[in-house]
Design a protein around this motif. Structure first.
Motif, PDB file in Angstrom:
ATOM      1  N   PRO A  89       0.834  -1.204   0.000  1.00  0.00           N
ATOM      2  CA  PRO A  89       0.000   0.000   0.000  1.00  0.00           C
ATOM      3  C   PRO A  89       0.870   1.255   0.000  1.00  0.00           C
ATOM      4  CG  PRO A  89       0.032  -1.038   2.180  1.00  0.00           C
ATOM      5  CD  PRO A  89       0.764  -1.958   1.263  1.00  0.00           C
ATOM      6  N   LYS A  90       0.264   2.357  -0.445  1.00  0.00           N
ATOM      7  CA  LYS A  90       0.985   3.634  -0.398  1.00  0.00           C
ATOM      8  C   LYS A  90       1.313   3.942   1.061  1.00  0.00           C
ATOM      9  CE  LYS A  90       0.897   8.412  -1.347  1.00  0.00           C
ATOM     10  NZ  LYS A  90       0.274   9.643  -1.513  1.00  0.00           N
ATOM     11  N   ARG A  91       2.555   4.287   1.329  1.00  0.00           N
ATOM     12  CA  ARG A  91       2.945   4.611   2.701  1.00  0.00           C
ATOM     13  C   ARG A  91       2.662   6.078   2.980  1.00  0.00           C
ATOM     14  NH1 ARG A  91       3.375  -0.721   4.061  1.00  0.00           N
ATOM     15  NH2 ARG A  91       5.054  -1.754   2.976  1.00  0.00           N
ATOM     16  N   LYS A  92       2.572   6.356   4.284  1.00  0.00           N
ATOM     17  CA  LYS A  92       2.290   7.715   4.762  1.00  0.00           C
ATOM     18  C   LYS A  92       3.259   8.741   4.184  1.00  0.00           C
ATOM     19  CE  LYS A  92       0.923   7.653   9.444  1.00  0.00           C
ATOM     20  NZ  LYS A  92       1.347   7.760  10.826  1.00  0.00           N
ATOM     21  N   LEU A  98      16.019  11.860  -1.149  1.00  0.00           N
ATOM     22  CA  LEU A  98      16.463  11.780  -2.549  1.00  0.00           C
ATOM     23  C   LEU A  98      17.986  11.711  -2.634  1.00  0.00           C
ATOM     24  CD1 LEU A  98      13.939  14.363  -4.002  1.00  0.00           C
ATOM     25  CD2 LEU A  98      14.044  11.922  -4.581  1.00  0.00           C
ATOM     26  N   LYS A  99      18.633  12.526  -1.812  1.00  0.00           N
ATOM     27  CA  LYS A  99      20.099  12.518  -1.776  1.00  0.00           C
ATOM     28  C   LYS A  99      20.605  11.139  -1.370  1.00  0.00           C
ATOM     29  CE  LYS A  99      23.132  16.145  -0.178  1.00  0.00           C
ATOM     30  NZ  LYS A  99      23.356  17.174   0.822  1.00  0.00           N
ATOM     31  N   ASN A 100      19.936  10.569  -0.371  1.00  0.00           N
ATOM     32  CA  ASN A 100      20.317   9.230   0.103  1.00  0.00           C
ATOM     33  C   ASN A 100      20.166   8.198  -1.006  1.00  0.00           C
ATOM     34  OD1 ASN A 100      20.884  10.206   2.619  1.00  0.00           O
ATOM     35  ND2 ASN A 100      18.991   9.479   3.588  1.00  0.00           N
ATOM     36  N   LYS A 104      14.011  13.127 -10.553  1.00  0.00           N
ATOM     37  CA  LYS A 104      12.571  13.359 -10.779  1.00  0.00           C
ATOM     38  C   LYS A 104      11.801  12.052 -10.606  1.00  0.00           C
ATOM     39  CE  LYS A 104      13.220  17.101 -14.023  1.00  0.00           C
ATOM     40  NZ  LYS A 104      14.213  16.874 -15.078  1.00  0.00           N
ATOM     41  N   GLU A 105      12.406  11.003 -11.144  1.00  0.00           N
ATOM     42  CA  GLU A 105      11.748   9.695 -11.061  1.00  0.00           C
ATOM     43  C   GLU A 105      11.600   9.244  -9.597  1.00  0.00           C
ATOM     44  OE1 GLU A 105      13.316   7.135 -14.083  1.00  0.00           O
ATOM     45  OE2 GLU A 105      13.298   5.473 -12.645  1.00  0.00           O
ATOM     46  N   PHE A 106      12.647   9.446  -8.827  1.00  0.00           N
ATOM     47  CA  PHE A 106      12.605   9.016  -7.423  1.00  0.00           C
ATOM     48  C   PHE A 106      11.642   9.888  -6.622  1.00  0.00           C
ATOM     49  CE2 PHE A 106      17.122   6.934  -7.429  1.00  0.00           C
ATOM     50  CZ  PHE A 106      16.635   5.927  -8.245  1.00  0.00           C
ATOM     51  N   LEU A 107      11.592  11.187  -6.964  1.00  0.00           N
ATOM     52  CA  LEU A 107      10.631  12.061  -6.264  1.00  0.00           C
ATOM     53  C   LEU A 107       9.211  11.587  -6.572  1.00  0.00           C
ATOM     54  CD1 LEU A 107       9.910  14.488  -4.535  1.00  0.00           C
ATOM     55  CD2 LEU A 107      10.000  15.910  -6.586  1.00  0.00           C
ATOM     56  N   GLU A 149       8.296   8.559  -7.249  1.00  0.00           N
ATOM     57  CA  GLU A 149       8.037   7.342  -6.449  1.00  0.00           C
ATOM     58  C   GLU A 149       7.712   7.713  -4.999  1.00  0.00           C
ATOM     59  OE1 GLU A 149      10.848   4.134  -6.604  1.00  0.00           O
ATOM     60  OE2 GLU A 149      10.918   4.106  -8.790  1.00  0.00           O
ATOM     61  N   LEU A 150       8.468   8.660  -4.475  1.00  0.00           N
ATOM     62  CA  LEU A 150       8.250   9.066  -3.083  1.00  0.00           C
ATOM     63  C   LEU A 150       6.841   9.649  -2.907  1.00  0.00           C
ATOM     64  CD1 LEU A 150       9.766   9.190  -0.379  1.00  0.00           C
ATOM     65  CD2 LEU A 150      10.597  11.457  -1.002  1.00  0.00           C
ATOM     66  N   LYS A 151       6.439  10.463  -3.899  1.00  0.00           N
ATOM     67  CA  LYS A 151       5.098  11.072  -3.805  1.00  0.00           C
ATOM     68  C   LYS A 151       4.004  10.035  -4.032  1.00  0.00           C
ATOM     69  CE  LYS A 151       5.956  15.845  -5.083  1.00  0.00           C
ATOM     70  NZ  LYS A 151       6.037  16.779  -6.217  1.00  0.00           N
ATOM     71  N   THR A 152       4.225   9.141  -4.970  1.00  0.00           N
ATOM     72  CA  THR A 152       3.164   8.196  -5.329  1.00  0.00           C
ATOM     73  C   THR A 152       3.054   7.034  -4.343  1.00  0.00           C
ATOM     74  OG1 THR A 152       3.814   8.676  -7.587  1.00  0.00           O
ATOM     75  CG2 THR A 152       2.194   6.930  -7.309  1.00  0.00           C
ATOM     76  N   TYR A 153       4.200   6.535  -3.879  1.00  0.00           N
ATOM     77  CA  TYR A 153       4.167   5.315  -3.048  1.00  0.00           C
ATOM     78  C   TYR A 153       4.636   5.547  -1.613  1.00  0.00           C
ATOM     79  CZ  TYR A 153       4.271   3.748  -7.872  1.00  0.00           C
ATOM     80  OH  TYR A 153       4.012   3.615  -9.202  1.00  0.00           O
ATOM     81  N   GLY A 154       5.149   6.733  -1.336  1.00  0.00           N
ATOM     82  CA  GLY A 154       5.650   7.019   0.018  1.00  0.00           C
ATOM     83  C   GLY A 154       7.051   6.484   0.266  1.00  0.00           C
ATOM     84  N   ARG A 155       7.637   5.795  -0.703  1.00  0.00           N
ATOM     85  CA  ARG A 155       8.985   5.232  -0.583  1.00  0.00           C
ATOM     86  C   ARG A 155       9.673   5.292  -1.948  1.00  0.00           C
ATOM     87  NH1 ARG A 155       7.364   5.450   3.899  1.00  0.00           N
ATOM     88  NH2 ARG A 155       7.387   3.843   5.509  1.00  0.00           N
ATOM     89  N   ILE A 156      10.993   5.183  -1.914  1.00  0.00           N
ATOM     90  CA  ILE A 156      11.732   5.120  -3.186  1.00  0.00           C
ATOM     91  C   ILE A 156      12.201   3.677  -3.379  1.00  0.00           C
ATOM     92  CG2 ILE A 156      13.719   5.983  -4.477  1.00  0.00           C
ATOM     93  CD1 ILE A 156      13.602   8.485  -2.582  1.00  0.00           C
ATOM     94  N   TYR A 157      11.528   2.959  -4.260  1.00  0.00           N
ATOM     95  CA  TYR A 157      11.889   1.555  -4.480  1.00  0.00           C
ATOM     96  C   TYR A 157      12.901   1.388  -5.612  1.00  0.00           C
ATOM     97  CZ  TYR A 157       7.779   0.649  -1.568  1.00  0.00           C
ATOM     98  OH  TYR A 157       6.874   0.627  -0.542  1.00  0.00           O
ATOM     99  N   MET A 158      13.033   2.425  -6.465  1.00  0.00           N
ATOM    100  CA  MET A 158      13.958   2.365  -7.618  1.00  0.00           C
ATOM    101  C   MET A 158      13.515   1.272  -8.583  1.00  0.00           C
ATOM    102  SD  MET A 158      17.560   2.749  -5.592  1.00  0.00           S
ATOM    103  CE  MET A 158      17.765   3.969  -4.282  1.00  0.00           C
ATOM    104  N   TYR A 159      12.225   1.305  -8.948  1.00  0.00           N
ATOM    105  CA  TYR A 159      11.648   0.258  -9.808  1.00  0.00           C
ATOM    106  C   TYR A 159      12.463   0.029 -11.079  1.00  0.00           C
ATOM    107  CZ  TYR A 159       7.261   0.324  -7.087  1.00  0.00           C
ATOM    108  OH  TYR A 159       6.315   0.227  -6.103  1.00  0.00           O
TER     109      TYR A 159
END
Ligand code: NAD
Length: 673
Positions: free
Chosen positions: A36-39, A51-53, A68-71, A73-83
């Motif tokens: 699920p989308k995280r908080k 993002l820096k991390n 941009k892609e990672f941002l 992911e962060l906005k859409t899923y709450g995490r950066i999975y690097m799909y």
């Protein structure tokens, strides 16, 4: 079997690690079960830090494209999975010789990692989650790639250090040292609240490893079917009236997810009737198509009718209700339907981030509320928990035996203000460890012993089943009466194991044994490998739900009554002691089972390769791995553990354990406390 060229390209991708080019970004696959989308918990500065991390895994030339892609992911899923960095190779437990590696031990760890991420095994494979909603192997795909590359390069004179999914690097060590040391979610204690997990996981600096997810020791649902079977059978023996065990008796519970999905199958193996509520249609479909749950209902009247027929005919059967558990419980109360056993395995270790769903809303409505209005979501969860407990109380008053199944139900219900606490502050219901697994199994040293045949061949699994059965039968001949039932249950289990058809993913098996049983089976396996009766090395391990591996005051150590159940010395000592006695890898986790901050648990993996060195390692390590916990349980005055540790000291003269002097209650009669 994969073709030679497929195997070759798999090996190339592994040794490549993080590529020096940007792989193609594939479309989001909605056929896969996603986390699920995280908080959305990070502020502006923290988002920049996340993002820096994430970008520090990649060459600078890609930063502009990836940021941009990672941002997103962060906005859409709450995490950066690097799909984008998901590998193209199929991830599953391959035969050990397919792994490109200089160390057999390292290759076995690669096999175990891949099993945890296999689509047939993992709950949210694209988000690297094995089970329990948030039980992660890695935080992102860069970590997967880098770890597998390190494992392919390392020798038996190096140790890979894993910080919550992040491979810190290879360090020089020695041949007897673990090849990998894993820690997951280790926090400064004051930063171990659920929101701390949300924040620091979103920042990419920690993860929730559950028990066997981040320790690479998950073997699919078989492990939990076995444990659940032992629990339900013994609950029936101890708490259900009548001579026919669970025949015609009803067990009501919740959850058809990663672990909870074992409940219907285990109840049927134990001969009873299981009624299980599950709100997620996909989870129901998975378990129904696997044959783990027999029939599915969306209408409670129809379910009740079918239940009546099953009860009359004493069928061993499982019925799923597609809907909220609270609707099911309240219907049973309203219609005065008798229930003999009750429990719950929704993911209440994670109540406000998708582990438990509020009544009165669809799954989709709940998921939207959770992301958009977390405060309202929390209120709805708490009122659902109060209703949940009230319905349980009502059926309990009519004779149902209810137990907490290690998912933090009682803890979270109490925090939500449910009527679940006695006047003296204790919970109204026991945990399954207090009444069942603690006194009957853990205190005697009986706990999970699992193995994986790294050839991937069914013939090897079959040979190992037979060896384990023979060892247990031999041990049963002179076993003290205290442990005969446990041996009998596990002999029956291993005899039926293949027929029960529980293998998903790697060729793995589980049973419960005590220290001696675990050592004897390992020695016999090692001999069989040396003699070629088992064609390839075998990985030994266990889940963390065990005698010594876990300090968890509401679960594994809930039957410790000397006040020490809120300490974690046992689990930490276990991890350290396993490491220097010969484990191939060790892991120590915060969280797992009952939730972040609520438990410390550890585990190991050990490769048996047929050599005398591996036999010695197994003997030394397993002896400690079990007897550490028995000694602690005995110090806590648990009489079954005193019995077991005294026996162990007779068998092993080098063992000297401090025993408790029991104090008569009358000693306090005249004291003014
Ligand atoms: N005691 C043990 O031996 C033991 C072992 C394993 C897991 N657990 C605990 O059990 C819990 C479940 O583990 P899991 O791996 O199955 O997790 P999971 O998240 O895969 O499954 C839980 C399921 O419960 C369903 N659910 C949640 N709220 C619901 C509701 N109100 N009504 C109906 N369905 C609902 C979810 O849709 C989900 O499919 C976890 O907290 C885990 O830690 C205990």
């Amino acid at each position: 079997m994969e073709t030679v060229s497929k195997i070759k390209s798999f090996q190339e991708e592994i040794t490549e690690g993080i590529p020096e080019y940007l792989p193609e970004l594939l479309a989001y696959d909605s056929n896969v079960n996603h986390a699920p989308k995280r908080k959305d918990i990070l502020n502006h500065q923290e988002k920049k830090l996340a993002l820096k991390n994430a970008l520090r895994y990649f060459n600078k030339k890609f930063h502009a494209a990836l940021v941009k892609e990672f941002l997103n992911e962060l906005k859409t899923y709450g995490r950066i999975y690097m799909y984008r960095f998901m590998p193209t190779h199929k991830i599953y437990a391959r035969p050990i010789e397919e792994y490109p590696a200089k160390s057999k031990q390292a290759a076995s760890i690669m096999l175990m990692i891949q099993n945890n991420l296999d689509h047939a095994v993992a709950q949210h494979p694209h988000e690297l989650i094995t089970y329990g909603g948030n039980g992660a192997v890695f935080q992102n795909w860069a970590q997967y790639r880098l770890t597998m590359k390190y494992l392919s390069e390392m020798t038996d004179e190096q140790t890979l250090v894993m910080y919550s999914g992040h491979p810190l690097g290879l360090f020089p060590s020695h041949t007897q040292a673990p090849r990998v040391v894993v820690t997951n979610g280790m926090m400064i204690p004051n930063y171990s609240k659920p929101n701390d997990w949300e924040k620091y996981n979103a920042l990419g600096v920690t993860q929730y490893g559950q028990m066997t997810a981040g320790s690479y020791m998950y073997i699919g649902p078989q492990g939990i079917v076995h444990g659940t079977c032992i629990t339900i059978m013994n609950a029936g023996r101890k708490f259900v009236k009548g001579r026919d065990g669970l025949k015609g008796k009803v067990f009501v519970t919740c959850g058809l997810g990663g672990m909870s999905g074992a409940q219907p199958k285990a109840t049927v193996i134990a001969g009873g009737i299981c009624v299980v509520a599950e709100i997620n249609e996909k989870a129901i479909h998975t378990r129904h198509s696997q044959g783990w749950v027999d029939e599915v209902f969306t209408n409670l009247d129809e379910l009740a009718k079918r239940l009546q027929t099953a009860r009359t005919a004493q069928e061993a059967i499982s019925l799923a209700y597609q809907g909220n558990i609270v609707d099911l419980w309240e219907y049973f109360v309203k219609n005065n339907i008798q229930v003999e056993l009750g429990s719950d395995q929704s993911s209440l270790h994670n109540p406000y981030a998708g582990g438990y769903y509020p009544v009165g809303f669809t799954l989709e409505e709940s998921n939207a509320m959770m992301a958009e209005n977390p405060e309202q979501f929390k209120r709805e969860i708490q009122s659902t928990l109060r209703r949940h407990a009230a319905a349980v109380n009502s059926l309990h008053s009519k004779g149902m035996y209810f137990f907490d199944y290690g998912n933090a139900f009682l803890l979270e219900a109490s925090r939500a203000g449910a009527d679940i606490i006695n006047e003296d502050g204790t919970f109204k219901y026991p945990s399954y460890v207090q009444d069942i697994l603690g006194p009957l199994c853990f205190d005697y040293g009986f706990g999970p012993f699992r193995w994986v045949c790294t050839s991937g061949k069914i013939e090897d699994l079959r040979a190992s089943d037979k060896i384990a059965e023979e060892v247990l039968i031999e041990l049963r001949k002179n076993a003290p009466s205290e442990i005969q039932q446990q041996l009998d249950d596990n002999i029956r289990w291993i005899q039926q194991a293949e027929k029960n058809n529980l293998v998903v993913g790697s060729k793995a098996r589980i049973l419960y044994a005590d220290a001696n049983g675990r050592m004897q089976i390992s020695i016999a396996f090692n001999k069989a490998i040396a003699q070629g009766k088992i064609s390839a090395p075998v990985v030994l391990g266990r889940d963390h739900h065990d005698v010594s591996g876990t300090d968890s005051p509401y679960r594994e150590t809930s039957n410790i009554y000397d006040g020490s159940r809120f300490t974690a010395d046992m689990a930490v000592q276990n991890f350290v002691g396993d490491a220097f006695r010969g484990a191939t890898w060790v892991s120590l986790h915060n969280g797992g089972g009952v939730g972040w901050g609520e438990v410390i648990n550890g585990g190991f993996g050990l490769l048996l390769d047929g050599t005398i060195e591996s036999e010695n390692r197994a003997k030394k390590m397993l002896f400690w791995d079990v007897n550490n916990g028995i000694a602690r349980r005995s110090w806590a005055r648990n009489k079954e553990a005193v019995f077991a540790i005294e026996q162990a000291m007779i068998d092993e003269p080098l063992l000297k354990v401090t025993l408790p002097n029991l104090v008569d209650d009358a000693t306090f009669d005249t004291l003014n406390l």
